[in-house]
Design a protein around this motif. Sequence first.
Motif, short mmCIF file in Angstrom:
data_model
loop_
_atom_site.label_atom_id
_atom_site.label_comp_id
_atom_site.label_asym_id
_atom_site.label_seq_id
_atom_site.Cartn_x
_atom_site.Cartn_y
_atom_site.Cartn_z
N LEU A 89 -88.60 15.62 -107.05
CA LEU A 89 -88.34 14.26 -106.26
C LEU A 89 -86.89 13.96 -106.15
O LEU A 89 -86.37 13.91 -107.31
CB LEU A 89 -89.29 13.38 -106.60
N GLU A 118 -91.82 14.24 -99.43
CA GLU A 118 -90.38 14.01 -99.42
C GLU A 118 -89.64 15.16 -98.79
O GLU A 118 -88.83 14.84 -97.70
CB GLU A 118 -89.96 13.56 -100.68
N LEU A 164 -96.57 15.52 -103.11
CA LEU A 164 -95.28 15.73 -103.68
C LEU A 164 -94.42 16.11 -102.41
O LEU A 164 -93.10 15.94 -102.08
CB LEU A 164 -95.23 16.42 -104.84
#
Length: 107
Positions: free
Chosen positions: A95, A19, A16
């Motif tokens: 996200l 990004e 995760l």
Amino acid sequence: MTEIIETTDCQILAELNEEIQTLHYDLYPDQFKPYNFEMVEQAFEHFLDDGEAKAYVAMQDKVPVGYIIFKLKDSIESAFKYSSRTIYIDQVLVLENYKGAGIGEQL
């Protein structure tokens, strides 16, 4: 529906993290390192080895879409103050495709 679960799975956290680490590096390459899965995973493992640290992952349809990592710090009572518990939030991530859905608030 978003489910928030406690985790010690540093692989999910590291995946995760890609990004945001990439965004930070792209914007500020003189301050942030490029994303490196193994190094990030080890950093999370080290952080969570502390008995005061906790991590939670937000899941949507069994897919991880965000996380929060924090430490709880208990202070004992003294002649000067009462005992207390504080929370130090180290990282919160949702996200990009899931922002605006209230996941950060749930975390």
